[in-house]
Motif scaffolding. Structure first.
Motif, PDB file in Angstrom:
ATOM      1  N   PRO A  83       0.834  -1.209   0.000  1.00 42.24           N
ATOM      2  CA  PRO A  83       0.000   0.000   0.000  1.00 42.24           C
ATOM      3  C   PRO A  83       0.872   1.264   0.000  1.00 42.24           C
ATOM      4  N   VAL A  84       0.634   2.159  -0.956  1.00 41.77           N
ATOM      5  CA  VAL A  84       1.427   3.388  -1.054  1.00 41.77           C
ATOM      6  C   VAL A  84       0.569   4.650  -0.992  1.00 41.77           C
ATOM      7  N   GLY A  85      -0.747   4.521  -0.938  1.00 42.13           N
ATOM      8  CA  GLY A  85      -1.600   5.700  -0.879  1.00 42.13           C
ATOM      9  C   GLY A  85      -3.061   5.351  -0.699  1.00 42.13           C
ATOM     10  N   ILE A  86      -3.849   6.387  -0.497  1.00 42.73           N
ATOM     11  CA  ILE A  86      -5.291   6.249  -0.361  1.00 42.73           C
ATOM     12  C   ILE A  86      -5.903   7.296  -1.294  1.00 42.73           C
ATOM     13  N   LYS A  87      -6.996   6.948  -1.976  1.00 42.35           N
ATOM     14  CA  LYS A  87      -7.654   7.934  -2.826  1.00 42.35           C
ATOM     15  C   LYS A  87      -9.154   7.684  -2.864  1.00 42.35           C
ATOM     16  N   VAL A  88      -9.876   8.750  -3.168  1.00 40.92           N
ATOM     17  CA  VAL A  88     -11.321   8.666  -3.358  1.00 40.92           C
ATOM     18  C   VAL A  88     -11.701   9.675  -4.432  1.00 40.92           C
ATOM     19  N   THR A  89     -12.603   9.270  -5.324  1.00 39.38           N
ATOM     20  CA  THR A  89     -13.079  10.142  -6.394  1.00 39.38           C
ATOM     21  C   THR A  89     -14.543  10.457  -6.128  1.00 39.38           C
ATOM     22  N   LEU A  90     -14.854  11.741  -6.060  1.00 35.15           N
ATOM     23  CA  LEU A  90     -16.218  12.183  -5.777  1.00 35.15           C
ATOM     24  C   LEU A  90     -16.860  12.748  -7.035  1.00 35.15           C
ATOM     25  N   ARG A  91     -18.099  12.350  -7.268  1.00 39.98           N
ATOM     26  CA  ARG A  91     -18.876  12.884  -8.392  1.00 39.98           C
ATOM     27  C   ARG A  91     -20.288  13.164  -7.902  1.00 39.98           C
ATOM     28  N   GLY A  92     -21.014  13.959  -8.648  1.00 35.76           N
ATOM     29  CA  GLY A  92     -22.420  14.192  -8.364  1.00 35.76           C
ATOM     30  C   GLY A  92     -22.671  14.925  -7.051  1.00 35.76           C
ATOM     31  N   LYS A  93     -23.689  14.477  -6.335  1.00 33.02           N
ATOM     32  CA  LYS A  93     -24.125  15.161  -5.121  1.00 33.02           C
ATOM     33  C   LYS A  93     -23.039  15.193  -4.048  1.00 33.02           C
ATOM     34  N   LYS A  94     -22.324  14.089  -3.859  1.00 36.05           N
ATOM     35  CA  LYS A  94     -21.264  14.046  -2.843  1.00 36.05           C
ATOM     36  C   LYS A  94     -20.136  15.019  -3.178  1.00 36.05           C
ATOM     37  N   MET A  95     -19.858  15.194  -4.476  1.00 35.34           N
ATOM     38  CA  MET A  95     -18.830  16.136  -4.903  1.00 35.34           C
ATOM     39  C   MET A  95     -19.233  17.564  -4.543  1.00 35.34           C
ATOM     40  N   TRP A  96     -20.474  17.941  -4.842  1.00 33.76           N
ATOM     41  CA  TRP A  96     -20.948  19.295  -4.539  1.00 33.76           C
ATOM     42  C   TRP A  96     -20.957  19.540  -3.033  1.00 33.76           C
ATOM     43  N   GLU A  97     -21.384  18.536  -2.249  1.00 36.00           N
ATOM     44  CA  GLU A  97     -21.405  18.688  -0.792  1.00 36.00           C
ATOM     45  C   GLU A  97     -19.994  18.843  -0.231  1.00 36.00           C
ATOM     46  N   PHE A  98     -19.040  18.048  -0.738  1.00 38.95           N
ATOM     47  CA  PHE A  98     -17.658  18.159  -0.274  1.00 38.95           C
ATOM     48  C   PHE A  98     -17.080  19.524  -0.620  1.00 38.95           C
ATOM     49  N   LEU A  99     -17.296  19.991  -1.843  1.00 44.11           N
ATOM     50  CA  LEU A  99     -16.777  21.290  -2.267  1.00 44.11           C
ATOM     51  C   LEU A  99     -17.359  22.410  -1.409  1.00 44.11           C
ATOM     52  N   ASP A 100     -18.633  22.307  -1.068  1.00 48.41           N
ATOM     53  CA  ASP A 100     -19.274  23.293  -0.203  1.00 48.41           C
ATOM     54  C   ASP A 100     -18.644  23.290   1.189  1.00 48.41           C
ATOM     55  N   ARG A 101     -18.429  22.097   1.761  1.00 50.03           N
ATOM     56  CA  ARG A 101     -17.795  21.996   3.089  1.00 50.03           C
ATOM     57  C   ARG A 101     -16.352  22.491   3.043  1.00 50.03           C
ATOM     58  N   LEU A 102     -15.649  22.205   1.958  1.00 54.35           N
ATOM     59  CA  LEU A 102     -14.261  22.636   1.811  1.00 54.35           C
ATOM     60  C   LEU A 102     -14.163  24.158   1.797  1.00 54.35           C
ATOM     61  N   VAL A 103     -15.000  24.796   0.983  1.00 57.38           N
ATOM     62  CA  VAL A 103     -14.935  26.244   0.801  1.00 57.38           C
ATOM     63  C   VAL A 103     -15.468  27.001   2.013  1.00 57.38           C
ATOM     64  N   SER A 104     -16.569  26.528   2.592  1.00 59.97           N
ATOM     65  CA  SER A 104     -17.222  27.313   3.641  1.00 59.97           C
ATOM     66  C   SER A 104     -16.809  26.938   5.058  1.00 59.97           C
ATOM     67  N   ILE A 105     -16.320  25.717   5.277  1.00 54.33           N
ATOM     68  CA  ILE A 105     -15.986  25.298   6.644  1.00 54.33           C
ATOM     69  C   ILE A 105     -14.502  24.990   6.819  1.00 54.33           C
ATOM     70  N   ALA A 106     -13.954  24.124   5.965  1.00 48.90           N
ATOM     71  CA  ALA A 106     -12.597  23.610   6.192  1.00 48.90           C
ATOM     72  C   ALA A 106     -11.502  24.646   5.922  1.00 48.90           C
ATOM     73  N   LEU A 107     -11.507  25.277   4.762  1.00 53.69           N
ATOM     74  CA  LEU A 107     -10.426  26.219   4.435  1.00 53.69           C
ATOM     75  C   LEU A 107     -10.362  27.411   5.391  1.00 53.69           C
ATOM     76  N   PRO A 108     -11.492  27.968   5.848  1.00 60.59           N
ATOM     77  CA  PRO A 108     -11.379  29.061   6.834  1.00 60.59           C
ATOM     78  C   PRO A 108     -10.779  28.617   8.173  1.00 60.59           C
ATOM     79  N   ARG A 109     -10.725  27.314   8.438  1.00 56.30           N
ATOM     80  CA  ARG A 109     -10.159  26.818   9.690  1.00 56.30           C
ATOM     81  C   ARG A 109      -8.642  26.644   9.638  1.00 56.30           C
ATOM     82  N   VAL A 110      -8.040  26.843   8.471  1.00 53.20           N
ATOM     83  CA  VAL A 110      -6.592  26.713   8.333  1.00 53.20           C
ATOM     84  C   VAL A 110      -5.920  27.873   9.061  1.00 53.20           C
TER      85      VAL A 110
END
Length: 181
Positions: A83-110
């Motif tokens: 094992p050399v890595g982990i990955k996940v590919t998001l499409r559709g509704k889960k992709m939009w939800e992740f992008l929303d959480r990334l932009v509005s919640i996660a990145l401002p916490r950096v």
């Protein structure tokens, strides 16, 4: 429908005008998001690999897969099928939800966040950037992680140019750093 998807649908005419596109169907969209973690440091520790996989699965709200080595490389002490890595590919509704959480919640916490770099475009309308730790996501419990690790996030868009992808992502609220383009 996801909140960010609704925002995208309302921004389509503005993007069409800004990018001087004649057909509304040619307006760029986010096609998929890939979250990946290089776990070479944990090759021999199956519990750590499992912990990273569980963490990324929680963040993405979808099961992450373990990426295994295709070839043996003696210089890196890697054997085939390790094992050399982990990955996940998001499409559709889960992709939009992740992008929303990334932009509005996660990145401002950096800590000391000044925006994500503008130089992550690859020339074909895709954007890559890295995060240094997984703790910025509220889904991750500090006590459950074994080791702090970063991740790479790739936003694949339907745009053929970096200009179109930049216009799309910045209109969606992606916090790019100030400075030259």
């Amino acid at each position: 429908m996801a909140r960010l998807k609704e925002k995208y649908n309302s921004l389509k005419p503005q993007l069409q005008k800004e990018l001087e596109i004649t057909n509304i169907m040619e307006v760029p969209s986010v096609d998929k998001i890939i979250i990946s973690v290089g776990a070479g440091f944990a090759m021999k520790d199956n519990k750590l690999i499992q912990n990273i996989q569980d963490t990324i699965s929680k963040i993405a709200n979808q099961h992450a897969t373990v990426v295994r080595a295709k070839k043996s490389v003696a210089g890196f002490k890697v054997r085939e099928d390790m094992p050399v890595g982990i990955k996940v590919t998001l499409r559709g509704k889960k992709m939009w939800e992740f992008l929303d959480r990334l932009v509005s919640i996660a990145l401002p916490r950096v800590k000391d966040f000044r925006g994500i770099p503008r130089n992550g475009f690859d020339g074909q309308g895709n954007y890559n950037f890295g995060l240094t730790e997984q703790l910025i996501f509220p889904e991750v419990e500090y006590d459950s992680i074994m080791q702090i690790h970063g991740m790479n996030i790739t936003c694949v868009t339907t745009s053929k140019t970096d200009k179109g992808a930049f216009a799309l992502l910045s209109a969606m609220g992606m916090p790019f750093s100030k400075g030259r383009e």
